[in-house]
Design an enzyme around this catalytic site. Structure first.
Site, mmCIF file in Angstrom:
data_model
loop_
_atom_site.group_PDB
_atom_site.id
_atom_site.type_symbol
_atom_site.label_atom_id
_atom_site.label_comp_id
_atom_site.label_asym_id
_atom_site.label_seq_id
_atom_site.Cartn_x
_atom_site.Cartn_y
_atom_site.Cartn_z
ATOM 1 N N ARG A 1 -66.182 107.809 -39.032
ATOM 2 C CA ARG A 1 -65.156 106.753 -38.899
ATOM 3 C C ARG A 1 -64.743 106.265 -40.278
ATOM 4 N NH1 ARG A 1 -63.868 105.926 -33.249
ATOM 5 N NH2 ARG A 1 -65.602 107.039 -32.294
ATOM 6 N N ILE A 2 -63.477 105.904 -40.400
ATOM 7 C CA ILE A 2 -62.994 105.340 -41.654
ATOM 8 C C ILE A 2 -63.272 103.840 -41.624
ATOM 9 C CG2 ILE A 2 -60.920 104.942 -43.061
ATOM 10 C CD1 ILE A 2 -59.777 107.521 -41.717
ATOM 11 N N LEU A 3 -63.875 103.333 -42.683
ATOM 12 C CA LEU A 3 -64.210 101.898 -42.704
ATOM 13 C C LEU A 3 -62.957 101.079 -43.015
ATOM 14 C CD1 LEU A 3 -67.559 102.169 -44.669
ATOM 15 C CD2 LEU A 3 -67.282 101.715 -42.220
ATOM 16 N N GLY B 1 -77.823 114.030 -38.626
ATOM 17 C CA GLY B 1 -78.672 113.134 -39.420
ATOM 18 C C GLY B 1 -79.629 113.820 -40.381
ATOM 19 N N GLU C 1 -60.752 102.846 -50.616
ATOM 20 C CA GLU C 1 -59.956 102.870 -49.369
ATOM 21 C C GLU C 1 -59.324 104.230 -49.086
ATOM 22 O OE1 GLU C 1 -57.822 99.507 -48.008
ATOM 23 O OE2 GLU C 1 -59.053 98.113 -49.151
ATOM 24 N N HIS D 1 -70.240 114.196 -49.508
ATOM 25 C CA HIS D 1 -69.177 115.073 -49.008
ATOM 26 C C HIS D 1 -69.503 116.521 -49.408
ATOM 27 C CE1 HIS D 1 -65.218 116.120 -47.582
ATOM 28 N NE2 HIS D 1 -65.065 116.866 -48.654
ATOM 29 N N ASP E 1 -62.462 110.145 -49.282
ATOM 30 C CA ASP E 1 -63.240 110.942 -50.243
ATOM 31 C C ASP E 1 -62.670 110.875 -51.660
ATOM 32 O OD1 ASP E 1 -64.858 111.766 -48.069
ATOM 33 O OD2 ASP E 1 -63.456 113.361 -47.591
HETATM 34 C C1 GRF Z 1 -72.904 116.752 -44.215
HETATM 35 O O1 GRF Z 1 -72.463 118.043 -44.541
HETATM 36 C C2 GRF Z 1 -72.209 115.714 -45.056
HETATM 37 O O2 GRF Z 1 -71.901 116.165 -46.347
HETATM 38 C C3 GRF Z 1 -70.948 115.469 -44.297
HETATM 39 O O3 GRF Z 1 -71.313 115.526 -42.938
HETATM 40 C C4 GRF Z 1 -72.474 116.342 -42.798
HETATM 41 C C5 GRF Z 1 -73.509 115.510 -42.124
HETATM 42 O O4 GRF Z 1 -74.672 116.239 -41.839
HETATM 43 N N1 GRF Z 1 -70.335 114.224 -44.679
HETATM 44 P P1 GRF Z 1 -75.982 115.495 -41.360
HETATM 45 O O5 GRF Z 1 -75.594 114.667 -40.140
HETATM 46 O O6 GRF Z 1 -76.447 114.630 -42.495
HETATM 47 O O7 GRF Z 1 -76.959 116.577 -41.020
#
Ligand code: GRF
Length: 212
Positions: free
Chosen positions: A96-98, A15, A147, A114, A150
């Site tokens: 999870r994929i929505l 998080g 869908e 990402h 990324d």
């Molecule tokens: C981040 O590197 C984000 O780009 C990827 O998952 C990681 C999550 O990190 N989708 P955090 O839980 O926000 O610290």
């Protein structure tokens, strides 16, 4: 002043991106407010961060499917978001994929961060993919979610160098502060209407800055 845009953040783990969003929304002038934080993991650090900030933290039991939420979980999620009148969903390390149904209901209202310069290295272990390919630059991308995995329209990107002795871990550590910088900025751009999605492409109200 316009009312802030109610957003929800979905996170499965640590998080830290959620934290950067919570920190940004601490400023009363920030044009969005985090109404809820949702996790598919009951013990996610993200839920704890939400509670510490006084934000509603909700665990949604994901069901038996590995990569997706069950239909029940999906229905519950949509119900909660409607109840809180959420207008933007920010995925921040949500594993999870929505569902198609979810994305149709929230069409153009779901974004993701990402850790690569998309469209390079989508999917899992993006930093490892970058190191293994030997690219000289990588970074992070905030994009609208469609869908695919990324694949949606790109809102902001930030680049960092990849050094010859980098590992996935050292590269991830260089990318992360950039994630924390551009994710709140992307939310600000959407919340103020500076960026909108028109016919599946990004539209900028003003000439976009090229500095990011
Ligand atoms: C981040 O590197 C984000 O780009 C990827 O998952 C990681 C999550 O990190 N989708 P955090 O839980 O926000 O610290």
């Amino acid at each position: 002043m316009k009312a802030p845009l109610p957003i929800a953040v979905f996170a499965s783990g640590r998080g830290s991106n959620l934290q950067s969003i919570l920190d940004a929304t601490d400023d009363p002038a920030f044009p969005a407010t985090v109404e809820l934080v949702i996790s598919d993991q009951a013990d996610a650090r993200a839920l704890e961060r939400a509670r510490l900030s006084g934000v509603n933290a909700i665990h949604i039991a994901p069901g038996e499917k590995r990569a997706r939420l069950s239909e029940e979980a999906d229905t519950r999620l949509l119900h909660i978001l409607a109840e809180k009148k959420v207008r933007l969903v920010a995925l921040a390390g949500f594993m999870r994929i929505l569902s198609g149904r979810f994305l149709r209901e929230f069409f153009g209202q779901v974004i993701n961060i990402h850790p690569s310069l998309l469209p390079s290295f989508p999917g899992l272990d993006a930093q490892d993919q970058a190191v293994r390919h030997g690219v000289r630059w990588s970074g992070c991308t905030v994009h609208f979610v469609d869908e695919g995995v990324d694949t949606g329209p790109i809102i902001l990107q930030a680049a960092v160098p990849v050094k010859s002795d980098d590992t996935a871990v050292t590269l991830a550590a260089r990318i992360l502060p950039e994630e924390h910088r551009i994710y709140p900025e992307a939310i600000r751009l959407i919340s103020t209407g500076e960026v909108t999605l028109v016919n599946g492409r990004l539209s900028w109200r003003q000439e976009r800055g090229e500095s990011l």
